[in-house]
Design an enzyme around this catalytic site. Structure first.
Site, PDB file in Angstrom:
ATOM      1  N   GLY A  37     -22.494  63.584 -56.046  1.00 35.17           N
ATOM      2  CA  GLY A  37     -21.492  64.636 -56.197  1.00 35.17           C
ATOM      3  C   GLY A  37     -21.875  66.085 -55.955  1.00 35.17           C
TER       4      GLY A  37
ATOM      5  N   GLY B 189     -22.431  67.498 -52.995  1.00 34.85           N
ATOM      6  CA  GLY B 189     -22.152  67.905 -51.615  1.00 34.85           C
ATOM      7  C   GLY B 189     -20.993  68.865 -51.466  1.00 34.85           C
TER       8      GLY B 189
ATOM      9  N   CYS C 173     -17.715  67.176 -51.525  1.00 34.05           N
ATOM     10  CA  CYS C 173     -17.622  66.121 -52.550  1.00 34.05           C
ATOM     11  C   CYS C 173     -16.594  66.480 -53.608  1.00 34.05           C
ATOM     12  CB  CYS C 173     -18.969  65.942 -53.260  1.00 34.05           C
ATOM     13  SG  CYS C 173     -20.228  65.266 -52.195  1.00 34.05           S
TER      14      CYS C 173
HETATM   15  P1  XMP Z   1     -23.683  68.747 -48.070  1.00 31.97           P
HETATM   16  O1  XMP Z   1     -23.644  69.576 -49.310  1.00 31.97           O
HETATM   17  O2  XMP Z   1     -24.962  68.853 -47.310  1.00 31.97           O
HETATM   18  O3  XMP Z   1     -23.571  67.246 -48.578  1.00 31.97           O
HETATM   19  O4  XMP Z   1     -22.513  69.004 -47.197  1.00 31.97           O
HETATM   20  C1  XMP Z   1     -23.658  66.133 -47.716  1.00 31.97           C
HETATM   21  C2  XMP Z   1     -23.639  64.867 -48.552  1.00 31.97           C
HETATM   22  O5  XMP Z   1     -22.418  64.733 -49.286  1.00 31.97           O
HETATM   23  C3  XMP Z   1     -22.239  63.345 -49.594  1.00 31.97           C
HETATM   24  N1  XMP Z   1     -20.856  62.980 -49.250  1.00 31.97           N
HETATM   25  C4  XMP Z   1     -19.850  62.837 -50.143  1.00 31.97           C
HETATM   26  N2  XMP Z   1     -19.847  62.928 -51.493  1.00 31.97           N
HETATM   27  N3  XMP Z   1     -17.523  62.462 -51.479  1.00 31.97           N
HETATM   28  C5  XMP Z   1     -18.674  62.728 -52.169  1.00 31.97           C
HETATM   29  O6  XMP Z   1     -18.650  62.802 -53.403  1.00 31.97           O
HETATM   30  C6  XMP Z   1     -17.463  62.357 -50.128  1.00 31.97           C
HETATM   31  O7  XMP Z   1     -16.411  62.129 -49.547  1.00 31.97           O
HETATM   32  C7  XMP Z   1     -18.694  62.553 -49.430  1.00 31.97           C
HETATM   33  N4  XMP Z   1     -19.008  62.507 -48.119  1.00 31.97           N
HETATM   34  C8  XMP Z   1     -20.335  62.788 -48.042  1.00 31.97           C
HETATM   35  C9  XMP Z   1     -23.221  62.556 -48.770  1.00 31.97           C
HETATM   36  O8  XMP Z   1     -24.259  62.141 -49.634  1.00 31.97           O
HETATM   37  C10 XMP Z   1     -23.677  63.578 -47.752  1.00 31.97           C
HETATM   38  O9  XMP Z   1     -24.931  63.311 -47.183  1.00 31.97           O
END
Ligand code: XMP
Length: 335
Positions: A174, A176, A179
């Site tokens: 969570g 990201g 996220c």
């Molecule tokens: P950043 O902060 O680098 O994060 O943009 C990338 C990471 O976010 C995760 N990710 C998600 N987490 N819902 C979430 O809670 C989502 O829909 C989602 N899509 C990606 C994932 O670990 C990614 O590498």
């Protein structure tokens, strides 16, 4: 109740240094005994971040790009082939739901280097079984394929991943930029403490840690590595670059590219835990990665160290007041 910290809650304390030039600092790392990276940066397995172009550039820089799982197997396999033909490392994401009928042999035939199991809650029976299965398929095949499990956010989760056979584990629930998990479910662990706790157990068990999500600045990368991560996975920081899928648009006068969570409605999820929007267009990924690596080299030297492992053994984090965010960023200057 224990207190947990995010990147912005802390700073790295500067330590006495004899390092004269950042160019003498080594930023190489490894995911296991045979997957070595020149830089500890991995492009996220997201459909607005990493397909062939990003994977190729990241591997050329010495890092890695994980091709996302919303592409058909045939396309992912073709991407692996093209990367292998160029002598570059290849990594693909596999979803836990496609595990049963994925043509793993075809990936292995093309020489895939890294399989990343992609599931929001890796510390679950079906994810652990999938990791176990992936490891044994790769081993039976006789390939040296690195198995990355995840995502987990607790030391016990790391241990279960290790027991299932993962060589490396992605850590982060969570944090990201896209996220919504914490908002929609109330579940998660602030990322800096999460990395520290998980890396300690991973070190003990001999697997590597990829800090995944929540990185906004080069300084956050330095904090993640200092906290014990072997590599850092980036989504939003790379989504605005030329190598990311999608086109540059102009929205409200600003050049942008799309960025969305893999659990967003747009990316095909029924249970929406991901946001959809845009990030600023940034040009070539090389510029972003260079800024990160320059920052990391400096951070290592500010800790009086010549390598990632030396910094990890010496680092002291200090908890700062939320007001320090004003002092930290450029202020009183017209940009
Ligand atoms: P950043 O902060 O680098 O994060 O943009 C990338 C990471 O976010 C995760 N990710 C998600 N987490 N819902 C979430 O809670 C989502 O829909 C989602 N899509 C990606 C994932 O670990 C990614 O590498």
């Amino acid at each position: 109740m224990k207190e947990y910290f995010s990147y912005d809650d802390v700073l790295i304390k500067p330590l006495y240094s004899e390092v004269r030039s950042r160019s003498t600092v080594d930023v190489s790392t490894s995911l296991n005994s045979w997957i070595k990276l020149g830089i500890p940066i991995i492009a996220s397995n997201m459909d607005t971040v990493c397909e062939y172009n990003m994977a190729k550039s990241m591997a050329e820089f010495g890092g890695l790009g994980v091709v996302h799982r919303n592409l058909p197997h045939a396309t992912r396999i073709h991407n692996v082939r093209r990367l292998t033909e160029l002598g570059l490392l290849s990594a693909v994401a596999v979803g836990v739901n496609e595990y049963d009928d994925a043509p793993f042999n075809r990936y292995l035939d093309e020489g895939v280097d890294v399989f990343v199991l992609d599931i929001a809650h890796g510390d679950s029976l079906h994810a652990l079984k999938a990791v176990e299965g992936l490891r044994s398929i790769a081993e039976r095949y006789g390939n040296e394929t690195c198995i990355v499990g995840g995502n987990v956010a607790t030391p016990d989760g790391v241990e279960r991943m290790a027991n299932a056979g993962a060589h490396s584990v992605k850590v982060g629930i969570g944090p990201g930029a896209a996220c919504l998990t914490r908002i929609n479910t109330g579940v998660g662990v602030p990322q800096l403490s999460c990395i520290m706790e998980c890396a300690e157990r991973a070190d003990f068990l001999g697997l590597s840690v990829i800090a995944d999500g929540g990185v906004k600045t080069p300084g956050d990368v330095a904090k993640a590595i200092a906290a014990g991560a072997d590599a850092v996975m980036l989504g939003s920081m790379l989504a605005g670059t030329d190598e990311a899928p999608g086109v540059v648009r102009t929205v409200r006068g600003q050049r942008v590219k799309s960025y969305r969570g893999m659990a967003s409605g747009g990316a095909g999820s029924k249970y929406v835990e991901g946001a959809e929007g845009y990030v600023p267009y940034k040009g070539a990924a090389f510029e972003v990665v260079s800024a990160i690596i320059n920052g990391l080299r400096s951070a290592i030297s500010y800790c009086g160290s010549y390598s990632i492992s030396e910094m990890q053994s010496k680092v002291e984090f200090i908890k700062v007041s939320p007001l320090s965010l004003i002092e930290n960023d450029a202020h009183g200057t017209i940009l």
